[in-house]
Enzyme design. Sequence first.
Site, mmCIF file in Angstrom:
data_model
loop_
_atom_site.group_PDB
_atom_site.id
_atom_site.type_symbol
_atom_site.label_atom_id
_atom_site.label_comp_id
_atom_site.label_asym_id
_atom_site.label_seq_id
_atom_site.Cartn_x
_atom_site.Cartn_y
_atom_site.Cartn_z
ATOM 1 N N ASP A 5 -5.576 -6.598 5.334
ATOM 2 C CA ASP A 5 -6.766 -6.082 4.676
ATOM 3 C C ASP A 5 -7.680 -7.250 4.290
ATOM 4 O O ASP A 5 -8.883 -7.255 4.574
ATOM 5 C CB ASP A 5 -6.329 -5.310 3.421
ATOM 6 C CG ASP A 5 -7.459 -4.511 2.812
ATOM 7 O OD1 ASP A 5 -8.516 -4.405 3.444
ATOM 8 O OD2 ASP A 5 -7.285 -4.000 1.694
ATOM 9 N N TYR B 32 0.820 -1.211 0.000
ATOM 10 C CA TYR B 32 0.000 0.000 0.000
ATOM 11 C C TYR B 32 0.855 1.263 0.000
ATOM 12 O O TYR B 32 0.346 2.357 0.229
ATOM 13 C CB TYR B 32 -0.931 0.012 1.215
ATOM 14 C CG TYR B 32 -2.027 -0.997 1.103
ATOM 15 C CD1 TYR B 32 -1.734 -2.348 1.074
ATOM 16 C CD2 TYR B 32 -3.356 -0.610 1.000
ATOM 17 C CE1 TYR B 32 -2.735 -3.293 0.956
ATOM 18 C CE2 TYR B 32 -4.361 -1.554 0.878
ATOM 19 C CZ TYR B 32 -4.043 -2.886 0.860
ATOM 20 O OH TYR B 32 -5.032 -3.818 0.741
ATOM 21 N N ASP C 227 -1.741 -18.287 3.272
ATOM 22 C CA ASP C 227 -2.759 -19.118 2.610
ATOM 23 C C ASP C 227 -3.280 -20.192 3.566
ATOM 24 O O ASP C 227 -4.480 -20.455 3.651
ATOM 25 C CB ASP C 227 -2.217 -19.733 1.302
ATOM 26 C CG ASP C 227 -0.766 -20.184 1.390
ATOM 27 O OD1 ASP C 227 -0.096 -19.850 2.376
ATOM 28 O OD2 ASP C 227 -0.297 -20.873 0.468
ATOM 29 N N LYS D 35 4.199 -14.567 4.309
ATOM 30 C CA LYS D 35 4.493 -15.466 3.184
ATOM 31 C C LYS D 35 6.020 -15.475 3.031
ATOM 32 O O LYS D 35 6.563 -15.244 1.941
ATOM 33 C CB LYS D 35 3.773 -14.934 1.925
ATOM 34 C CG LYS D 35 3.772 -15.853 0.738
ATOM 35 C CD LYS D 35 2.715 -16.921 0.789
ATOM 36 C CE LYS D 35 2.885 -17.895 -0.358
ATOM 37 N NZ LYS D 35 1.962 -19.046 -0.275
#
Length: 335
Positions: A228, A124, A204, A171
């Site tokens: 988010d 962002y 995930d 991740k």
Amino acid sequence: MARTITLIPGDGIGPEVTEATLRVLQAAGAELEWDRHIAGIEAFEKTGQPLPDELLDSIRMHAVALKGPVTTPVGKGFRSVNVQIRKALELFANLRPVESVPGVPARFENVDLVVVRENTEGLYSGIEHEVVPGVVESLKIITEKASTRVAKFAFDYARKNGRKRITAVHKANIMKLADGLFLDCCRNVAADYPEIEFDDRIVDNMAMQLVMRPDKFDMLLLENLYGDILSDLCAGLVGGLGIVPGANIGESIAVFEAVHGSAPDIAGQNLANPTALIRSAVLMLEHIGLGEEAERVRAALQTRLAEPESRTRDVGGQASTTEFTDAVVRTIERG
Ligand code: ATP
């Protein structure tokens, strides 16, 4: 003396849920003055600035704001006002308590999560450019400073609010440097809070575990994009965006806002659920030390949300925004 709060009603359903919230706060006896400001498309058309300087100055002066949703034009136009406010005022932590609400139809009945999202960087950062026609580069920025301060915020919150465990979400198996740094910072901070359990999950896998067994988790700590996405997923576990509160918090300034957007599909129709903004206002009342007023509002909401006939359509009822608000106000007034 009445405390002054900056008020940004926003657009779409923003003005409707804001009016509802003000009525409820007044009924609860919260002594507040409001310094109202426009933002987004309305401000852009009137002043040429989607985020007018006077608005930011007002928040800096009062240190607390209550904000409705502000629409971001998709793919073109000005940058998100929501993101700009967070960056301009260094509101580095986004806090979303996600709790099952007794009676509200939802996939689970025993969710009690607190999501803390890093608010200022990651993907962002808004650093994007076209390398050659047809190829765009968008940069993900992760810094030790921002990762450490949001981790400290999460652990301090856990300590203050009796939370037992924090799970960092990342991740780092793929983005070894960026997410690796975020995870290292979380681990380093965790070492200073031995009473709070710390572990981590790959994003995930976390998404899957949340939709299967959300009760297995306590607090989640995430960088911006994962935060988010997964915080909306968490809202879906307990009944949707209409009921989940939020706050954006910095060193000395806090902006309280609902999780949902401006919902143009139902704007102006008296259909919106004001619960999310009212609950954000409850967090605000606690933040400024009006605990009794906060409790009055919380109790009345709980009573009304438990009754199908009082609820708005998004949570399985038929009531309009104003009918639901009237019911909450009546409940508070009856004491
Ligand atoms: P943004 O990009 O600003 O988050 P969005 O369109 O992705 O916006 P929302 O505006 O939050 O997301 O709307 C998503 C869906 O949820 C819409 O169908 C909307 O009607 C519904 N919704 C959002 N907030 C509420 C609310 N307070 N009451 C009832 N329905 C809501």
